[in-house]
Design a protein around this motif. Structure first.
Motif, PDB file in Angstrom:
ATOM      1  N   PRO A 106      38.221  37.536  27.655  1.00 47.48           N
ATOM      2  CA  PRO A 106      38.248  39.108  27.474  1.00 47.48           C
ATOM      3  C   PRO A 106      37.521  39.705  28.853  1.00 47.48           C
ATOM      4  O   PRO A 106      37.762  40.521  29.383  1.00 47.48           O
ATOM      5  CB  PRO A 106      37.663  39.293  26.374  1.00 47.48           C
ATOM      6  N   GLU A 107      36.377  39.088  29.354  1.00 49.41           N
ATOM      7  CA  GLU A 107      35.797  39.482  30.418  1.00 49.41           C
ATOM      8  C   GLU A 107      36.586  39.101  31.792  1.00 49.41           C
ATOM      9  O   GLU A 107      36.221  40.009  32.629  1.00 49.41           O
ATOM     10  CB  GLU A 107      34.348  38.621  30.527  1.00 49.41           C
ATOM     11  N   ILE A 108      37.248  38.148  31.868  1.00 50.20           N
ATOM     12  CA  ILE A 108      37.970  37.766  32.942  1.00 50.20           C
ATOM     13  C   ILE A 108      39.092  39.239  33.047  1.00 50.20           C
ATOM     14  O   ILE A 108      39.351  39.626  34.098  1.00 50.20           O
ATOM     15  CB  ILE A 108      38.796  36.694  32.860  1.00 50.20           C
ATOM     16  N   ASN A 109      39.862  39.413  32.040  1.00 49.81           N
ATOM     17  CA  ASN A 109      40.712  40.502  31.841  1.00 49.81           C
ATOM     18  C   ASN A 109      39.941  41.875  32.333  1.00 49.81           C
ATOM     19  O   ASN A 109      40.620  42.574  33.132  1.00 49.81           O
ATOM     20  CB  ASN A 109      41.486  40.507  30.605  1.00 49.81           C
ATOM     21  N   GLN A 110      38.823  42.052  31.885  1.00 43.67           N
ATOM     22  CA  GLN A 110      38.257  43.421  32.111  1.00 43.67           C
ATOM     23  C   GLN A 110      37.870  43.258  33.805  1.00 43.67           C
ATOM     24  O   GLN A 110      37.864  44.413  34.287  1.00 43.67           O
ATOM     25  CB  GLN A 110      36.937  43.342  31.418  1.00 43.67           C
ATOM     26  N   LEU A 111      37.484  42.175  34.196  1.00 38.83           N
ATOM     27  CA  LEU A 111      37.181  42.111  35.638  1.00 38.83           C
ATOM     28  C   LEU A 111      38.160  42.248  36.359  1.00 38.83           C
ATOM     29  O   LEU A 111      38.224  43.183  37.506  1.00 38.83           O
ATOM     30  CB  LEU A 111      36.418  40.775  35.877  1.00 38.83           C
ATOM     31  N   ILE A 112      39.458  41.778  36.066  1.00 37.39           N
ATOM     32  CA  ILE A 112      40.830  42.076  36.777  1.00 37.39           C
ATOM     33  C   ILE A 112      41.237  43.339  36.856  1.00 37.39           C
ATOM     34  O   ILE A 112      41.637  44.091  37.976  1.00 37.39           O
ATOM     35  CB  ILE A 112      41.736  41.099  36.565  1.00 37.39           C
ATOM     36  N   THR A 122      35.958  37.885  45.044  1.00 38.13           N
ATOM     37  CA  THR A 122      35.969  37.559  43.537  1.00 38.13           C
ATOM     38  C   THR A 122      36.963  36.597  43.394  1.00 38.13           C
ATOM     39  O   THR A 122      36.549  35.612  42.629  1.00 38.13           O
ATOM     40  CB  THR A 122      36.278  38.955  42.917  1.00 38.13           C
ATOM     41  N   TYR A 123      38.170  36.862  43.991  1.00 37.70           N
ATOM     42  CA  TYR A 123      39.193  35.751  43.466  1.00 37.70           C
ATOM     43  C   TYR A 123      39.006  34.367  44.141  1.00 37.70           C
ATOM     44  O   TYR A 123      39.339  33.511  43.437  1.00 37.70           O
ATOM     45  CB  TYR A 123      40.793  36.347  44.130  1.00 37.70           C
ATOM     46  N   LEU A 124      38.493  34.173  45.060  1.00 37.44           N
ATOM     47  CA  LEU A 124      38.206  32.932  46.013  1.00 37.44           C
ATOM     48  C   LEU A 124      37.227  32.353  45.075  1.00 37.44           C
ATOM     49  O   LEU A 124      37.311  30.898  44.649  1.00 37.44           O
ATOM     50  CB  LEU A 124      37.617  33.220  47.398  1.00 37.44           C
ATOM     51  N   TYR A 125      36.218  32.869  44.720  1.00 37.93           N
ATOM     52  CA  TYR A 125      35.026  32.097  43.743  1.00 37.93           C
ATOM     53  C   TYR A 125      35.505  32.055  42.668  1.00 37.93           C
ATOM     54  O   TYR A 125      35.241  30.666  41.876  1.00 37.93           O
ATOM     55  CB  TYR A 125      33.946  32.822  43.561  1.00 37.93           C
ATOM     56  N   MET A 126      36.330  32.667  41.761  1.00 43.01           N
ATOM     57  CA  MET A 126      37.054  32.352  40.470  1.00 43.01           C
ATOM     58  C   MET A 126      38.137  31.485  40.374  1.00 43.01           C
ATOM     59  O   MET A 126      38.250  30.665  39.383  1.00 43.01           O
ATOM     60  CB  MET A 126      37.150  33.692  39.821  1.00 43.01           C
ATOM     61  N   TYR A 127      38.872  31.424  41.489  1.00 50.23           N
ATOM     62  CA  TYR A 127      40.108  30.572  41.469  1.00 50.23           C
ATOM     63  C   TYR A 127      40.185  29.369  42.363  1.00 50.23           C
ATOM     64  O   TYR A 127      41.123  28.788  42.243  1.00 50.23           O
ATOM     65  CB  TYR A 127      41.420  31.469  41.593  1.00 50.23           C
ATOM     66  N   THR A 128      39.085  29.153  42.975  1.00 53.83           N
ATOM     67  CA  THR A 128      38.845  28.201  43.811  1.00 53.83           C
ATOM     68  C   THR A 128      37.614  27.150  43.534  1.00 53.83           C
ATOM     69  O   THR A 128      37.542  26.149  44.118  1.00 53.83           O
ATOM     70  CB  THR A 128      38.876  28.076  45.299  1.00 53.83           C
ATOM     71  N   ILE A 179      28.402  39.378  37.190  1.00 51.33           N
ATOM     72  CA  ILE A 179      29.349  38.950  38.134  1.00 51.33           C
ATOM     73  C   ILE A 179      28.829  38.240  39.152  1.00 51.33           C
ATOM     74  O   ILE A 179      28.554  39.036  40.346  1.00 51.33           O
ATOM     75  CB  ILE A 179      30.596  39.974  38.317  1.00 51.33           C
ATOM     76  N   LEU A 180      28.365  37.018  39.115  1.00 52.96           N
ATOM     77  CA  LEU A 180      27.890  36.426  40.451  1.00 52.96           C
ATOM     78  C   LEU A 180      28.724  35.094  40.822  1.00 52.96           C
ATOM     79  O   LEU A 180      29.365  34.495  40.052  1.00 52.96           O
ATOM     80  CB  LEU A 180      26.616  36.135  40.333  1.00 52.96           C
ATOM     81  N   PRO A 181      28.736  34.738  42.164  1.00 56.62           N
ATOM     82  CA  PRO A 181      29.426  33.648  42.612  1.00 56.62           C
ATOM     83  C   PRO A 181      29.368  32.417  41.948  1.00 56.62           C
ATOM     84  O   PRO A 181      30.316  31.760  41.629  1.00 56.62           O
ATOM     85  CB  PRO A 181      28.830  33.411  43.922  1.00 56.62           C
ATOM     86  N   ARG A 182      28.092  32.191  41.476  1.00 57.97           N
ATOM     87  CA  ARG A 182      27.925  30.805  40.459  1.00 57.97           C
ATOM     88  C   ARG A 182      28.451  30.958  39.116  1.00 57.97           C
ATOM     89  O   ARG A 182      28.921  30.041  38.688  1.00 57.97           O
ATOM     90  CB  ARG A 182      26.293  30.762  40.414  1.00 57.97           C
ATOM     91  N   LYS A 183      28.497  32.104  38.560  1.00 59.39           N
ATOM     92  CA  LYS A 183      29.106  32.250  37.407  1.00 59.39           C
ATOM     93  C   LYS A 183      30.593  32.316  37.601  1.00 59.39           C
ATOM     94  O   LYS A 183      31.392  31.728  36.454  1.00 59.39           O
ATOM     95  CB  LYS A 183      28.629  33.745  36.721  1.00 59.39           C
ATOM     96  N   LEU A 184      31.215  32.941  38.705  1.00 62.33           N
ATOM     97  CA  LEU A 184      32.631  32.807  38.822  1.00 62.33           C
ATOM     98  C   LEU A 184      32.968  31.363  39.260  1.00 62.33           C
ATOM     99  O   LEU A 184      34.195  30.912  38.553  1.00 62.33           O
ATOM    100  CB  LEU A 184      33.137  33.730  40.076  1.00 62.33           C
ATOM    101  N   ARG A 185      32.341  30.686  39.695  1.00 63.42           N
ATOM    102  CA  ARG A 185      32.377  29.139  40.065  1.00 63.42           C
ATOM    103  C   ARG A 185      32.459  28.332  38.723  1.00 63.42           C
ATOM    104  O   ARG A 185      33.354  27.680  38.647  1.00 63.42           O
ATOM    105  CB  ARG A 185      31.401  28.421  41.083  1.00 63.42           C
ATOM    106  N   TYR A 211      35.900  29.071  36.879  1.00 59.83           N
ATOM    107  CA  TYR A 211      36.840  28.413  37.531  1.00 59.83           C
ATOM    108  C   TYR A 211      36.793  26.857  36.839  1.00 59.83           C
ATOM    109  O   TYR A 211      38.015  26.486  36.250  1.00 59.83           O
ATOM    110  CB  TYR A 211      36.624  28.206  38.959  1.00 59.83           C
ATOM    111  N   ALA A 212      35.706  26.349  36.704  1.00 55.29           N
ATOM    112  CA  ALA A 212      35.744  24.920  36.062  1.00 55.29           C
ATOM    113  C   ALA A 212      35.954  24.906  34.611  1.00 55.29           C
ATOM    114  O   ALA A 212      36.799  24.072  34.044  1.00 55.29           O
ATOM    115  CB  ALA A 212      34.129  24.475  36.211  1.00 55.29           C
ATOM    116  N   VAL A 213      35.648  25.986  33.818  1.00 52.97           N
ATOM    117  CA  VAL A 213      35.878  25.936  32.551  1.00 52.97           C
ATOM    118  C   VAL A 213      37.297  26.502  32.381  1.00 52.97           C
ATOM    119  O   VAL A 213      38.101  25.771  31.548  1.00 52.97           O
ATOM    120  CB  VAL A 213      35.291  27.176  31.631  1.00 52.97           C
ATOM    121  N   MET A 214      38.055  27.317  33.187  1.00 52.61           N
ATOM    122  CA  MET A 214      39.471  27.758  33.021  1.00 52.61           C
ATOM    123  C   MET A 214      40.229  26.202  33.328  1.00 52.61           C
ATOM    124  O   MET A 214      41.358  26.236  32.546  1.00 52.61           O
ATOM    125  CB  MET A 214      39.894  28.652  34.066  1.00 52.61           C
TER     126      MET A 214
END
Length: 282
Positions: free
Chosen positions: A115-121, A143-149, A237-243, A246-249
């Motif tokens: 839900p938080e990912i959807n809210q962010l997008i 944001t997309y780079l950190y969360m999807y790579t 919403i910080l790069p470490r949390k987005l990274r 990514y791992a969890v997804m």
């Protein structure tokens, strides 16, 4: 006693719309910390305070049998103080409080839920619709780079234009800082980067240029995501949390632990604790 950069910190707190009583409480708590620091480390300068010193102070509070809620309150105030000092270049190095954790019974989750990912997008799309400029597109691309790579903060900030190679339906990205590797971002996840690069001056050396011809510095990236966190209603919403997200997804989609570690440029034991916990629970 006065505290290091007291006047500047007080003005910062007032601009943050804190009440007069809350500002007073913050200053009192920081004075207590600084008083302890001066007694225990009389030869150390304020700007050289490190994580171990802060941990020592908190351990002292535990020895004095202070309540967990009281210690958590002190941690929150100390973190705000050192975040302020770091953002304004008043420290010799990085923010020493950034990895200090509160002790109360609360979620230690360091990744975004679906839900938080959807809210962010949704938020990023809304902002992009309202503000169609390169600053907004830069924020979406980062944001997309950190969360999807799964890039680290410094890896994203140091990317060269020549590190971004177009492939079918996306980009191949060469990581040269830290653990050298190649990652890919494709489909709709590559669109924000594509839109941003279209507006970026072709003469720029770096994908995310900073001032003076260099790359975007960690402090500037931190401020970008701090602003985004505020827009998210306080959800970090910080790069470490987005990274970590990514791992969890990746793990939940069936990607192996070995492959995730390779994509993130770490060994398996260095993966986010969230991944290791999920793997153990299977």
């Amino acid at each position: 006693m006065s505290i290091y950069k007291q006047e500047e910190f007080e003005k910062y707190l007032i601009k943050s719309d804190l009440t007069e009583a809350t500002v007073y409480t913050y200053l009192v708590e920081i004075r207590k910390f600084m008083s302890w620091f001066q007694q225990v480390y009389p030869k150390t300068e304020y700007f050289n305070i490190n994580q171990e010193i802060i941990k020592g102070y908190l351990k002292n509070q535990e020895i004095d049998q202070k309540a967990v809620t009281t210690i958590d309150k002190k941690i929150s105030i100390i973190k705000k103080y050192f975040d302020f000092l770091w953002m304004n270049n008043y420290l010799a190095g990085y923010d020493p409080s950034v990895k200090i954790k509160r002790k109360g019974k609360r979620s230690d989750r360091e990744y975004l839920t679906e839900p938080e990912i959807n809210q962010l997008i949704s938020l990023l799309e809304m902002i992009a619709t309202r503000d169609d400029d390169i600053i907004t597109k830069r924020m979406r691309a980062l944001t997309y780079l950190y969360m999807y790579t799964g890039l680290q903060m410094k890896e994203g900030g140091c990317l060269l234009r020549t590190d971004i190679l177009p492939i079918e339906n996306g980009f191949q990205i060469i990581i040269r800082v830290g653990s050298q590797r190649i990652v890919e971002i494709t489909g709709v996840y590559a669109e924000p980067l594509d839109e941003y690069l279209t507006l970026l001056n072709q003469n720029e050396k770096y994908v995310f240029p900073g001032r003076g011809g260099g790359h975007l510095q960690p402090k500037s990236i931190h401020l970008i995501f701090q602003d985004l966190s505020n827009k998210m209603g306080g959800i970090s919403i910080l790069p470490r949390k987005l990274r970590n997200t990514y791992a969890v997804m990746q793990y939940k989609s069936g990607v192996s632990i070995e492959r995730i570690a390779a994509n993130m440029g770490v060994n398996q034991l260095q993966l986010p604790q969230e991944i290791l916990a999920l793997n153990i629970s299977q």
